[in-house]
Design a protein around this motif. Structure first.
Motif, PDB file in Angstrom:
ATOM      1  N   LEU A 154     -47.658  -4.952  -2.202  1.00 37.21           N
ATOM      2  CA  LEU A 154     -46.999  -3.958  -3.229  1.00 37.21           C
ATOM      3  C   LEU A 154     -45.687  -3.283  -2.828  1.00 37.21           C
ATOM      4  N   THR A 155     -44.479  -3.410  -3.200  1.00 41.04           N
ATOM      5  CA  THR A 155     -43.671  -2.967  -2.937  1.00 41.04           C
ATOM      6  C   THR A 155     -42.464  -2.154  -3.578  1.00 41.04           C
ATOM      7  N   ALA A 156     -41.800  -1.112  -3.004  1.00 41.64           N
ATOM      8  CA  ALA A 156     -40.918  -0.212  -3.584  1.00 41.64           C
ATOM      9  C   ALA A 156     -39.482  -0.803  -3.180  1.00 41.64           C
ATOM     10  N   TYR A 157     -38.357  -0.537  -4.130  1.00 38.47           N
ATOM     11  CA  TYR A 157     -37.099  -1.159  -3.943  1.00 38.47           C
ATOM     12  C   TYR A 157     -36.292  -0.324  -4.171  1.00 38.47           C
ATOM     13  N   ASP A 158     -35.174  -0.244  -3.288  1.00 30.02           N
ATOM     14  CA  ASP A 158     -33.864   0.559  -3.521  1.00 30.02           C
ATOM     15  C   ASP A 158     -33.315  -0.409  -4.008  1.00 30.02           C
ATOM     16  N   GLN A 159     -32.825  -0.141  -5.545  1.00 26.12           N
ATOM     17  CA  GLN A 159     -32.275  -1.114  -6.608  1.00 26.12           C
ATOM     18  C   GLN A 159     -30.771  -1.356  -6.148  1.00 26.12           C
ATOM     19  N   GLY A 160     -30.104  -0.615  -5.377  1.00 24.61           N
ATOM     20  CA  GLY A 160     -28.679  -0.308  -5.558  1.00 24.61           C
ATOM     21  C   GLY A 160     -28.108   0.456  -6.433  1.00 24.61           C
ATOM     22  N   TYR A 161     -28.807   1.359  -7.081  1.00 19.92           N
ATOM     23  CA  TYR A 161     -28.222   2.258  -8.396  1.00 19.92           C
ATOM     24  C   TYR A 161     -28.006   3.476  -7.626  1.00 19.92           C
ATOM     25  N   GLY A 162     -27.602   3.944  -6.448  1.00 19.60           N
ATOM     26  CA  GLY A 162     -27.655   5.180  -5.956  1.00 19.60           C
ATOM     27  C   GLY A 162     -29.095   5.920  -6.131  1.00 19.60           C
ATOM     28  N   ASN A 163     -28.901   7.369  -6.675  1.00 13.97           N
ATOM     29  CA  ASN A 163     -30.224   7.948  -6.907  1.00 13.97           C
ATOM     30  C   ASN A 163     -30.358   8.115  -8.081  1.00 13.97           C
ATOM     31  N   ARG A 164     -30.048   7.359  -9.087  1.00 10.54           N
ATOM     32  CA  ARG A 164     -30.561   7.265 -10.776  1.00 10.54           C
ATOM     33  C   ARG A 164     -31.667   7.012 -10.840  1.00 10.54           C
ATOM     34  N   ARG A 165     -32.451   6.272  -9.886  1.00 12.30           N
ATOM     35  CA  ARG A 165     -33.645   5.634 -10.161  1.00 12.30           C
ATOM     36  C   ARG A 165     -34.644   6.210  -8.965  1.00 12.30           C
ATOM     37  N   SER A 166     -35.848   6.684  -9.382  1.00 12.98           N
ATOM     38  CA  SER A 166     -36.874   7.169  -8.211  1.00 12.98           C
ATOM     39  C   SER A 166     -37.410   5.792  -7.377  1.00 12.98           C
ATOM     40  N   ILE A 167     -37.390   5.986  -6.052  1.00 10.56           N
ATOM     41  CA  ILE A 167     -37.806   4.735  -5.211  1.00 10.56           C
ATOM     42  C   ILE A 167     -39.299   4.936  -5.042  1.00 10.56           C
ATOM     43  N   THR A 168     -39.848   4.081  -5.708  1.00  9.43           N
ATOM     44  CA  THR A 168     -41.551   4.311  -5.543  1.00  9.43           C
ATOM     45  C   THR A 168     -42.241   2.828  -5.865  1.00  9.43           C
ATOM     46  N   VAL A 169     -43.358   2.582  -5.412  1.00 10.73           N
ATOM     47  CA  VAL A 169     -44.001   1.436  -5.595  1.00 10.73           C
ATOM     48  C   VAL A 169     -44.649   1.592  -7.011  1.00 10.73           C
ATOM     49  N   LEU A 170     -45.003   2.598  -7.624  1.00 13.12           N
ATOM     50  CA  LEU A 170     -45.900   2.790  -8.812  1.00 13.12           C
ATOM     51  C   LEU A 170     -44.984   3.336  -9.859  1.00 13.12           C
ATOM     52  N   HIS A 171     -44.602   2.677 -10.867  1.00  5.96           N
ATOM     53  CA  HIS A 171     -43.545   2.860 -11.832  1.00  5.96           C
ATOM     54  C   HIS A 171     -44.330   2.974 -12.920  1.00  5.96           C
ATOM     55  N   GLU A 172     -43.865   3.756 -14.022  1.00  7.14           N
ATOM     56  CA  GLU A 172     -44.456   4.109 -15.230  1.00  7.14           C
ATOM     57  C   GLU A 172     -43.316   3.873 -16.383  1.00  7.14           C
ATOM     58  N   LEU A 173     -43.836   2.990 -17.419  1.00  3.58           N
ATOM     59  CA  LEU A 173     -42.998   2.605 -18.520  1.00  3.58           C
ATOM     60  C   LEU A 173     -43.517   3.260 -19.908  1.00  3.58           C
TER      61      LEU A 173
ATOM     62  N   GLY B 178     -46.591  -0.741   0.454  1.00  6.39           N
ATOM     63  CA  GLY B 178     -46.105   0.334   0.477  1.00  6.39           C
ATOM     64  C   GLY B 178     -44.574   0.637   0.761  1.00  6.39           C
ATOM     65  N   ASP B 179     -44.155  -0.519   1.560  1.00  8.61           N
ATOM     66  CA  ASP B 179     -42.811  -0.236   2.286  1.00  8.61           C
ATOM     67  C   ASP B 179     -41.650  -0.159   1.106  1.00  8.61           C
ATOM     68  N   VAL B 180     -40.696   0.269   1.469  1.00  3.70           N
ATOM     69  CA  VAL B 180     -39.455   0.489   0.634  1.00  3.70           C
ATOM     70  C   VAL B 180     -38.390  -0.493   1.182  1.00  3.70           C
ATOM     71  N   VAL B 181     -37.976  -1.594   0.245  1.00  2.00           N
ATOM     72  CA  VAL B 181     -37.229  -2.463   0.782  1.00  2.00           C
ATOM     73  C   VAL B 181     -35.538  -1.902   0.688  1.00  2.00           C
ATOM     74  N   PRO B 182     -34.841  -1.993   1.857  1.00  2.00           N
ATOM     75  CA  PRO B 182     -33.649  -1.419   1.337  1.00  2.00           C
ATOM     76  C   PRO B 182     -32.741  -2.315   0.516  1.00  2.00           C
ATOM     77  N   PHE B 183     -31.803  -2.025  -0.003  1.00  2.00           N
ATOM     78  CA  PHE B 183     -30.940  -2.584  -0.851  1.00  2.00           C
ATOM     79  C   PHE B 183     -30.224  -3.556  -0.138  1.00  2.00           C
ATOM     80  N   ALA B 184     -30.232  -4.714  -0.374  1.00  2.00           N
ATOM     81  CA  ALA B 184     -29.358  -5.974   0.050  1.00  2.00           C
ATOM     82  C   ALA B 184     -28.918  -6.628  -1.098  1.00  2.00           C
ATOM     83  N   ALA B 185     -27.634  -6.611  -1.188  1.00  4.98           N
ATOM     84  CA  ALA B 185     -27.150  -7.713  -2.363  1.00  4.98           C
ATOM     85  C   ALA B 185     -27.456  -9.223  -2.239  1.00  4.98           C
ATOM     86  N   ARG B 186     -27.626 -10.076  -3.438  1.00  5.46           N
ATOM     87  CA  ARG B 186     -28.039 -11.357  -3.206  1.00  5.46           C
ATOM     88  C   ARG B 186     -26.637 -11.960  -2.792  1.00  5.46           C
TER      89      ARG B 186
END
Length: 324
Positions: A110-129, A315-323
């Protein structure tokens, strides 16, 4: 290939007993919580354990595995559907969070991602929709418009293997189906010429709607040519040549032609193979009454396609890395 649906209702008591051994406040120490969840995955009922292992090893033609009848609290015992993120750090564990994490621990990390959107999205493993009134149309929080076909985090060099969605509440009218398009079903609809173009053409994915420079090169099909992975985003991928434009259009049409709607209701957990499908969501009507649709989401990495290099933990946060 294994079936795409497993009925878990006969195991509700056993699953509740497993969940009761987890820490009651998961966000107090997520690393410890995920370690406990991973250990419990080995104690899942045998049919469920075998189904997860088969799907993890081989996938299936549908591109998803749906677990139905998991234990969920009575609706009047659930908190109100959230109106903001992230979830409170002291919130008590919910049954469908427990199921999400135990099943996720059985598949990988189970992994959290820095998605490359700056701070506009919380970086967490457990998201809620859940629906929000002013959600961006490309966001999972939208409700009024259809969420268009996409592969999650396809711009990320370490794109997750699986998306897990567990449902504490469905939508009021039963219209918010997750729309799944499997490349294993769509591939026979594509000519050899189109397949070659999708493997070899030049395509650009714009991954941040606010930044025109936030782009990556992408290949809509990659991997094994006889059983490829798919990377697709109907709203954000563009092509440069007429041949590429035509190929991308053909892929979009083929995925649309094989759409399967999967309506999540209370106690459902959907595992999406994020390498084999593009998915979206049908529009629905939110009522803002505390009882709107409420899903829990997590990403899982496995050892496929360079996702892991060694030493990672759940539980790790994966740093953003562009494909590239």
């Amino acid at each position: 290939m294994p079936s795409s649906i497993i009925d878990c209702a006969p195991y509700q008591a056993e699953l509740l007993a497993l969940a009761s051994t987890l820490p009651t406040v998961p966000r107090a120490d997520l690393y410890a919580f995920f370690e406990d969840a991973k250990r419990l995955a080995e104690r899942l009922p045998q049919e469920l354990r075998d189904g997860l292992d088969d799907f993890n090893a081989h996938g299936n033609a549908d591109g998803y595995l749906l677990l139905r009848g998991l234990p969920v609290e009575p609706d009047d015992e659930l908190p109100a559907t959230p109106a903001s993120s992230p979830a409170p750090a002291d919130r008590q564990l919910l049954n469908m969070e427990a199921m999400l994490c135990v099943v996720g621990g059985g598949l990988g990390l189970l992994t959290a991602y820095d998605q490359g959107y700056g701070n506009r999205r919380s970086i967490t493993v457990l998201h809620e929709l859940y629906p929000t009134p002013e959600a961006h149309p490309l966001s999972g929080s939208t409700s009024k418009t259809q969420l268009e076909f996409h592969t999650d985090l396809s711009h990320h060099a370490h794109q997750p293997n699986y998306i897990l969605l567990s449902c504490s509440r469905g939508d009021h009218e039963g219209k918010a189906a997750t729309l799944v398009g499997s490349i294993r079903k769509a591939l026979p609809l594509l000519s050899d010429e189109v397949r070659d173009q999708l493997f070899e053409g030049k395509f650009t994915l714009r991954y941040d709607a606010t930044d025109p420079e936030a782009t990556v090169r992408t290949r809509p099909l990659y991997g094994d040519r006889s059983d490829p992975y798919v990377s697709f985003n109907r709203s954000c991928v563009s092509a440069e040549t007429p041949q590429d434009v035509a190929a991308l259009s053909a892929l979009s049409t083929a995925l649309t032609d094989v759409i399967e709607p999967v309506l999540l209701t209370r106690g459902d957990l959907l595992i999406i193979d994020n390498f084999r499908i593009a998915h979206g969501r049908a529009p629905f009507t939110a009522r803002w009454d505390g009882k709107d649709r409420w899903l829990h989401r997590a990403y899982v990495r496995t050892d496929r396609n360079g996702q892991l290099s060694g030493g990672e933990r759940a539980g790790d946060v994966v740093p953003f890395a562009a494909r590239r």
